[in-house]
Design a protein around this motif. Structure first.
Motif, PDB file in Angstrom:
ATOM      1  N   PHE A  70      16.225  -5.088   7.733  1.00  0.00           N
ATOM      2  CA  PHE A  70      16.128  -4.545   6.393  1.00  0.00           C
ATOM      3  C   PHE A  70      14.908  -5.172   5.754  1.00  0.00           C
ATOM      4  O   PHE A  70      14.504  -6.271   6.106  1.00  0.00           O
ATOM      5  N   LYS A  71      14.327  -4.505   4.840  1.00  0.00           N
ATOM      6  CA  LYS A  71      13.136  -5.032   4.167  1.00  0.00           C
ATOM      7  C   LYS A  71      13.484  -6.344   3.483  1.00  0.00           C
ATOM      8  O   LYS A  71      14.233  -6.375   2.514  1.00  0.00           O
ATOM      9  N   ASN A  72      12.963  -7.424   4.038  1.00  0.00           N
ATOM     10  CA  ASN A  72      13.275  -8.745   3.516  1.00  0.00           C
ATOM     11  C   ASN A  72      11.965  -9.452   3.199  1.00  0.00           C
ATOM     12  O   ASN A  72      11.258  -9.878   4.106  1.00  0.00           O
ATOM     13  N   PHE A  73      11.647  -9.547   1.953  1.00  0.00           N
ATOM     14  CA  PHE A  73      10.397 -10.160   1.534  1.00  0.00           C
ATOM     15  C   PHE A  73      10.628 -11.439   0.739  1.00  0.00           C
ATOM     16  O   PHE A  73       9.729 -11.903   0.052  1.00  0.00           O
ATOM     17  N   GLU A  77       0.866  -1.166   0.000  1.00  0.00           N
ATOM     18  CA  GLU A  77       0.000   0.000   0.000  1.00  0.00           C
ATOM     19  C   GLU A  77       0.908   1.223   0.000  1.00  0.00           C
ATOM     20  O   GLU A  77       1.599   1.442  -0.979  1.00  0.00           O
ATOM     21  N   LYS A  78       0.947   1.965   1.089  1.00  0.00           N
ATOM     22  CA  LYS A  78       1.910   3.067   1.168  1.00  0.00           C
ATOM     23  C   LYS A  78       3.320   2.511   1.285  1.00  0.00           C
ATOM     24  O   LYS A  78       4.251   3.042   0.723  1.00  0.00           O
ATOM     25  N   THR A  79       3.445   1.445   2.062  1.00  0.00           N
ATOM     26  CA  THR A  79       4.715   0.744   2.195  1.00  0.00           C
ATOM     27  C   THR A  79       4.449  -0.751   2.043  1.00  0.00           C
ATOM     28  O   THR A  79       3.315  -1.197   2.108  1.00  0.00           O
ATOM     29  N   LYS A  80       5.493  -1.500   1.895  1.00  0.00           N
ATOM     30  CA  LYS A  80       5.382  -2.941   1.725  1.00  0.00           C
ATOM     31  C   LYS A  80       5.411  -3.603   3.106  1.00  0.00           C
ATOM     32  O   LYS A  80       6.213  -3.234   3.954  1.00  0.00           O
ATOM     33  N   PHE A  81       4.493  -4.563   3.348  1.00  0.00           N
ATOM     34  CA  PHE A  81       4.465  -5.285   4.612  1.00  0.00           C
ATOM     35  C   PHE A  81       3.850  -6.656   4.385  1.00  0.00           C
ATOM     36  O   PHE A  81       3.247  -6.917   3.350  1.00  0.00           O
TER      37      PHE A  81
END
Length: 118
Positions: free
Chosen positions: A82-85, A30-34
């Motif tokens: 860190f953003k880890n998806f 959305e606004k950010t990735k989660f």
């Protein structure tokens, strides 16, 4: 479900066998990735529902449980810095969250106070 300021649920939890299964996750953007985790809660063969929670919801629950139950020892999988998806990380985290939930519902005192989370 609402919480009272003392941490109790606004409805009582009957003494039934509770099973929770973390079914999977979905990365949202959305606004950010989660990431959102899908949980199946089953209280009886004919009574079940799904809920969706983020890792931060688990973290807040753990903090609250430690506040009320100082001997609370169940640990969450580590927070990512860190953003880890990537799927390997998220699948490993899913297993850790499932373990956390299983231990939580196995503890009668905690289950009766905090099953509103699920």
């Amino acid at each position: 479900m609402e919480y009272y300021s003392n941490g109790f649920c606004s409805r009582s939890i009957e003494e039934k066998t509770i099973k929770v299964t973390l079914l999977g996750y979905k990365v949202m953007e959305e606004k950010t990735k989660f990431t959102v985790y899908k949980i199946l809660v089953r209280r009886a063969p004919d009574e079940s529902w799904h809920i969706f929670r983020r890792y931060t919801d688990f973290s807040r629950l753990q903090d609250k449980l430690r506040e009320i139950f100082p001997v609370f020892k169940f640990v969450l999988p580590p927070k990512r810095w860190f953003k880890n998806f990537n799927s390997e990380f998220l699948e490993e985290r899913q297993l850790g969250l499932q373990d956390f939930l299983q231990h939580l519902v196995a503890q009668k005192d905690m289950r009766n106070r905090y099953l509103c989370f699920v």
